[in-house]
Design a protein around this motif. Structure first.
Motif, PDB file in Angstrom:
ATOM      1  N   GLU A   1      74.277  63.089   0.550  1.00 63.45           N
ATOM      2  CA  GLU A   1      74.263  64.193   1.386  1.00 63.45           C
ATOM      3  C   GLU A   1      73.278  65.168   1.500  1.00 63.45           C
ATOM      4  OE1 GLU A   1      75.945  66.412   4.184  1.00 63.45           O
ATOM      5  OE2 GLU A   1      76.911  64.484   3.437  1.00 63.45           O
ATOM      6  N   GLN A   2      72.806  65.501   0.405  1.00 65.05           N
ATOM      7  CA  GLN A   2      71.514  66.475   0.563  1.00 65.05           C
ATOM      8  C   GLN A   2      70.438  65.698   1.161  1.00 65.05           C
ATOM      9  OE1 GLN A   2      69.909  67.530  -3.268  1.00 65.05           O
ATOM     10  NE2 GLN A   2      68.158  68.563  -2.247  1.00 65.05           N
ATOM     11  N   TRP A   3      70.081  64.547   1.079  1.00 67.29           N
ATOM     12  CA  TRP A   3      69.183  63.853   1.870  1.00 67.29           C
ATOM     13  C   TRP A   3      69.330  64.010   3.438  1.00 67.29           C
ATOM     14  CZ3 TRP A   3      67.424  58.867  -1.533  1.00 67.29           C
ATOM     15  CH2 TRP A   3      67.054  59.242  -2.570  1.00 67.29           C
TER      16      TRP A   3
ATOM     17  N   GLU B   1      71.109  66.170   5.013  1.00 64.70           N
ATOM     18  CA  GLU B   1      71.070  67.334   5.440  1.00 64.70           C
ATOM     19  C   GLU B   1      69.559  67.789   5.588  1.00 64.70           C
ATOM     20  OE1 GLU B   1      72.085  71.588   3.309  1.00 64.70           O
ATOM     21  OE2 GLU B   1      73.366  69.871   2.823  1.00 64.70           O
ATOM     22  N   ILE B   2      68.594  67.233   4.649  1.00 64.10           N
ATOM     23  CA  ILE B   2      67.357  67.496   4.837  1.00 64.10           C
ATOM     24  C   ILE B   2      66.754  67.000   6.097  1.00 64.10           C
ATOM     25  CG2 ILE B   2      64.972  66.979   3.646  1.00 64.10           C
ATOM     26  CD1 ILE B   2      66.223  67.388   1.129  1.00 64.10           C
ATOM     27  N   GLY B   3      67.136  65.778   6.358  1.00 66.71           N
ATOM     28  CA  GLY B   3      66.706  65.148   7.675  1.00 66.71           C
ATOM     29  C   GLY B   3      67.355  65.790   8.892  1.00 66.71           C
TER      30      GLY B   3
ATOM     31  N   ALA C   1      67.994  68.624   9.163  1.00 67.13           N
ATOM     32  CA  ALA C   1      67.536  70.068   9.467  1.00 67.13           C
ATOM     33  C   ALA C   1      66.028  69.874  10.105  1.00 67.13           C
ATOM     34  CB  ALA C   1      67.084  70.907   7.924  1.00 67.13           C
ATOM     35  N   VAL C   2      65.167  68.841   9.526  1.00 66.38           N
ATOM     36  CA  VAL C   2      64.047  68.654  10.087  1.00 66.38           C
ATOM     37  C   VAL C   2      64.254  68.178  11.507  1.00 66.38           C
ATOM     38  CG1 VAL C   2      61.924  66.855  10.217  1.00 66.38           C
ATOM     39  CG2 VAL C   2      63.034  67.597   7.769  1.00 66.38           C
ATOM     40  N   ARG C   3      65.045  67.489  11.815  1.00 66.32           N
ATOM     41  CA  ARG C   3      65.332  66.898  13.189  1.00 66.32           C
ATOM     42  C   ARG C   3      65.780  68.331  14.190  1.00 66.32           C
ATOM     43  NH1 ARG C   3      66.883  62.325  10.998  1.00 66.32           N
ATOM     44  NH2 ARG C   3      69.062  63.262  10.775  1.00 66.32           N
ATOM     45  N   LYS C   4      66.740  69.079  13.450  1.00 69.40           N
ATOM     46  CA  LYS C   4      67.109  70.307  14.265  1.00 69.40           C
ATOM     47  C   LYS C   4      66.180  71.238  14.818  1.00 69.40           C
ATOM     48  CE  LYS C   4      71.263  72.049  14.794  1.00 69.40           C
ATOM     49  NZ  LYS C   4      72.432  71.275  14.989  1.00 69.40           N
ATOM     50  N   ALA C   5      65.208  71.300  13.728  1.00 67.97           N
ATOM     51  CA  ALA C   5      63.946  72.338  14.097  1.00 67.97           C
ATOM     52  C   ALA C   5      63.100  71.740  14.984  1.00 67.97           C
ATOM     53  CB  ALA C   5      63.115  72.445  12.853  1.00 67.97           C
ATOM     54  N   GLY C   6      63.341  70.337  15.338  1.00 73.42           N
ATOM     55  CA  GLY C   6      62.651  69.530  16.702  1.00 73.42           C
ATOM     56  C   GLY C   6      61.159  69.423  16.488  1.00 73.42           C
ATOM     57  N   PRO C   7      60.699  68.973  17.637  1.00 73.95           N
ATOM     58  CA  PRO C   7      59.469  68.858  17.810  1.00 73.95           C
ATOM     59  C   PRO C   7      58.448  69.870  17.507  1.00 73.95           C
ATOM     60  CG  PRO C   7      60.307  68.333  19.835  1.00 73.95           C
ATOM     61  CD  PRO C   7      61.400  68.398  18.668  1.00 73.95           C
ATOM     62  N   ALA C   8      57.219  69.929  17.106  1.00 73.11           N
ATOM     63  CA  ALA C   8      56.566  71.072  17.271  1.00 73.11           C
ATOM     64  C   ALA C   8      56.020  71.493  18.565  1.00 73.11           C
ATOM     65  CB  ALA C   8      55.229  70.583  16.426  1.00 73.11           C
ATOM     66  N   PRO C   9      56.070  72.549  18.702  1.00 75.10           N
ATOM     67  CA  PRO C   9      55.829  73.203  20.236  1.00 75.10           C
ATOM     68  C   PRO C   9      54.509  73.038  20.498  1.00 75.10           C
ATOM     69  CG  PRO C   9      56.213  75.195  18.712  1.00 75.10           C
ATOM     70  CD  PRO C   9      56.562  73.956  17.864  1.00 75.10           C
TER      71      PRO C   9
ATOM     72  N   GLN D   1      53.898  64.074  22.220  1.00 75.39           N
ATOM     73  CA  GLN D   1      54.577  64.897  21.665  1.00 75.39           C
ATOM     74  C   GLN D   1      54.691  64.236  20.072  1.00 75.39           C
ATOM     75  OE1 GLN D   1      56.475  67.814  22.002  1.00 75.39           O
ATOM     76  NE2 GLN D   1      55.936  67.746  19.764  1.00 75.39           N
TER      77      GLN D   1
ATOM     78  N   ASN E   1      53.299  66.178  16.749  1.00 77.80           N
ATOM     79  CA  ASN E   1      54.186  66.293  15.543  1.00 77.80           C
ATOM     80  C   ASN E   1      53.344  65.885  14.183  1.00 77.80           C
ATOM     81  OD1 ASN E   1      56.346  67.181  17.069  1.00 77.80           O
ATOM     82  ND2 ASN E   1      57.320  65.197  17.158  1.00 77.80           N
TER      83      ASN E   1
ATOM     84  N   TRP F   1      62.320  74.523   5.699  1.00 73.71           N
ATOM     85  CA  TRP F   1      60.828  74.533   6.382  1.00 73.71           C
ATOM     86  C   TRP F   1      59.907  75.244   5.429  1.00 73.71           C
ATOM     87  CZ3 TRP F   1      60.024  71.634   9.996  1.00 73.71           C
ATOM     88  CH2 TRP F   1      61.432  71.347  10.891  1.00 73.71           C
TER      89      TRP F   1
ATOM     90  N   GLU G   1      62.045  61.391   9.774  1.00 72.44           N
ATOM     91  CA  GLU G   1      63.165  61.985   9.927  1.00 72.44           C
ATOM     92  C   GLU G   1      62.906  62.647  11.428  1.00 72.44           C
ATOM     93  OE1 GLU G   1      65.763  61.826   8.637  1.00 72.44           O
ATOM     94  OE2 GLU G   1      65.141  61.913   6.198  1.00 72.44           O
TER      95      GLU G   1
END
Lengths: 257, 180
Positions: free
Chosen positions: A41-43, A45-47, A49-57, B12, B16, B115, B133
Motif C-alpha cells: 500500500e505504501q509503495w 501510494e508513493i507511486g 504521489a509521484v504521478r500526481k505531481a506529474g511531469p516536470a514543468p 517531456q 522528466n 517530494w 512511476e
C-alpha cells in the motif's frame, strides 16, 4: 516481525510484471500478511504521489530551441541517412492497401535478396570474417573487453535481452579451461550482435552471436595469423575469434555447440 | 520517418529524466538539448522498435556526463526536485475511501513529504523511480535505458521504494515532533 517475503516479487506484482500464476501467489500472500499488505500500500501510494505531481514543468520554448538546433546541425553536418527502419511503429501508421502492397514488394525483394545472397555469400563470408577480426582486435586494445563482467551465464544472457537480436545461451566453461569473462554488444555486419568473451590462459577469445536461420558445420579459417571458427546451430550463428591455436579454438567450439 | 517526428514527441519524458538527475531547470534544459543533438547525430544507427528507451538512454548519458564534469571541476552537485517548491498543493490523503484502519495509518504518511524525500535519495534511486512511476515504463525498457540487467533494475527499484518510504516516515516524525 518483518516478513521475509521477496520484495522483488512484491514490486513486480505491483508493476504488473508477473505472470498470472505468480501474481496469484503474491495476491494470496498479501491477503494473509499484514506487513506485506502495508508495504504494498505504501509503495502504491508513493507511486501515486509521484504521478500526481506529474511531469516536470518544461521551460518555455524548449521544444522550439531543440528543433532549431537540430535544424542547424542538419545544415552544417552531412545529412544522416533516413532510417531504413523495419520497425513496428511505422507499420501501424500505414493504410491497409499500402500495407498489402508493401508485403508484395517485400516478397519480391526477399526473392531478389535470396538470389543475390547465394551469389555473394563467398565474397561476403570473407568480408564478415574481416569485420569479426577487426572487432576482436579492437577489444584487445581496450582495457575492458566486456560491458557486463560476470562468469555467470544467468547474469550475462539476460543482460543481452533487448540489446541484440538474439541472446545466445551462455555457459561458463572454467572447468574446461575456458573461463567466461563476460559479454558486450558489438556492431558487425550492420547490426548489433552479442559478443561473449572467454579466456584460455592469457588468450582472449571473442565469440560473436547473431540470428542465423540455416545450420552449418564448423569451418575454420586463418586471417592475419588469427584463428576464426564459424558455425551455426539452434537458429544462432557463431564465430569464435582468437590468437589461440586452431585445435584449442575448435575445442571451445565443441563445448559451445 | 524523420528524426524530429519520432523523437520530439518524447521531449517531456526526456525532460522528466533530466530534471530527476540535474539540480536545476537550466541544467536539465542543457542536458535535453545536448541529448537531442547527440540522438540526431546517431539516429542512423537507431534500429530499435521504440524510440523512447533509446532516447532516454542518451539523455541519461548526457546528464551523467555533465555531472561527472561538474564533479571534476569540484562543484558540489545539489539535489533538488521539480514540484518541491509547491508540494503544499499536493493532496494529503491518497488512500481510497473504503480504507481499512491499517491503510489509514499508512496513508497518514503525508504525500507532500514524498517530494522532499525524493530529493534526499541518490540519483540512481531517483531515476529508477521516475522511469517506473512517472514514465510507467516496463522493467525491460528501464533496463535498456540504464544499461543494467533486469535483476539489478528490480533490486534498485525495491531499494528506492524502501528508502523513499523510510525517508518519508522520518520527515513525518520530525514534523510531528516539532508540532508537539
Amino acid at each position: 516481525m518483518p516478513c521475509e517475503f521477496s520484495e522483488h516479487l512484491l514490486g513486480s506484482y505491483l508493476d504488473a510484471e508477473l505472470d498470472a500464476a505468480s501474481a496469484a501467489r503474491v495476491k494470496q500472500h498479501v491477503a494473509a500478511c499484514a506487513a506485506c499488505a502495508a508495504k504494498l500500500e505504501q509503495w502504491r501510494e508513493i507511486g501515486a504521489a509521484v504521478r500526481k505531481a506529474g511531469p516536470a514543468p518544461m521551460p518555455e520554448g524548449l521544444a522550439a530551441r531543440v528543433a532549431r538546433r537540430i535544424e542547424q546541425a542538419r545544415q552544417t553536418a552531412p545529412v544522416p541517412p533516413a532510417v531504413p527502419a523495419p520497425a513496428a511503429w511505422r507499420w501501424m501508421a500505414v493504410p491497409a492497401l499500402v500495407r498489402q502492397a508493401a508485403v508484395l514488394l517485400m516478397a519480391c525483394g526477399l526473392t531478389a535478396l535470396a538470389t543475390w545472397w547465394t551469389v555473394a555469400t563467398s565474397e561476403r563470408g570473407k568480408l564478415v570474417q574481416r569485420e569479426q577480426l577487426s572487432a576482436h582486435i579492437r577489444t584487445l586494445m581496450q582495457e575492458m573487453p566486456v560491458q557486463v563482467a560476470s562468469a555467470d551465464g544467468h547474469v550475462v544472457r539476460p543482460w543481452f535481452a533487448g540489446k541484440v537480436d538474439v541472446a545466445p545461451p551462455v555457459k561458463d566453461l572454467a572447468a574446461q579451461g575456458f573461463p567466461l569473462v563476460g559479454g558486450r554488444v558489438d556492431y558487425l555486419g550492420d547490426r548489433r550482435v552479442a559478443a561473449l568473451v572467454y579466456k584460455r590462459r592469457l588468450h582472449v577469445i571473442n565469440v560473436f552471436a547473431w540470428p542465423e536461420t540455416t545450420s552449418a558445420a564448423p569451418r575454420s579459417a586463418v586471417l592475419q595469423g588469427y584463428n576464426i571458427v564459424t558455425w551455426s546451430s539452434g537458429g544462432i550463428g557463431y564465430s569464435a575469434v582468437s590468437d589461440l591455436n586452431g585445435a584449442e579454438l575448435q575445442e571451445l567450439q565443441q563445448l559451445l555447440q | 520517418m524523420s528524426f524530429e517526428r519520432l523523437a520530439l514527441p518524447h521531449m517531456q519524458s526526456a525532460y522528466n529524466l533530466a530534471r530527476a538527475l540535474m539540480s536545476s531547470p537550466t541544467d536539465a534544459e542543457d542536458v535535453v538539448q545536448e541529448a537531442y543533438l547527440n540522438a540526431f547525430k546517431s539516429f542512423a544507427s537507431f534500429r530499435g522498435q521504440d524510440v523512447r528507451p533509446w532516447l532516454l538512454a542518451i539523455v541519461r548519458n548526457a546528464a551523467y556526463g555533465m555531472l561527472r564534469a561538474r564533479r571534476r571541476a569540484g562543484n558540489v552537485v545539489a539535489i533538488d526536485w521539480p514540484g518541491r517548491d509547491h508540494h503544499e498543493d499536493l493532496p494529503h490523503q491518497v488512500a481510497s475511501q473504503e480504507a481499512t484502519a491499517e491503510e489509514r495509518m499508512i496513508a497518514a504518511i503525508d504525500a507532500a513529504y514524498v517530494w522532499q524525500a525524493l530529493a534526499e535519495l541518490p540519483a540512481p534511486m531517483r531515476e529508477v523511480l521516475v522511469l517506473r512511476e512517472l514514465e510507467e515504463m516496463r522493467y525491460q525498457d528501464i533496463a535498456d535505458v540504464m544499461s543494467l540487467p533486469m535483476g539489478t533494475v528490480m533490486s534498485r527499484l525495491s531499494r528506492a521504494r524502501r528508502e523513499l518510504g523510510r525517508a518519508v516516515r522520518r520527515l513525518n516524525e520530525k514534523d510531528e515532533r516539532s508540532a508537539v
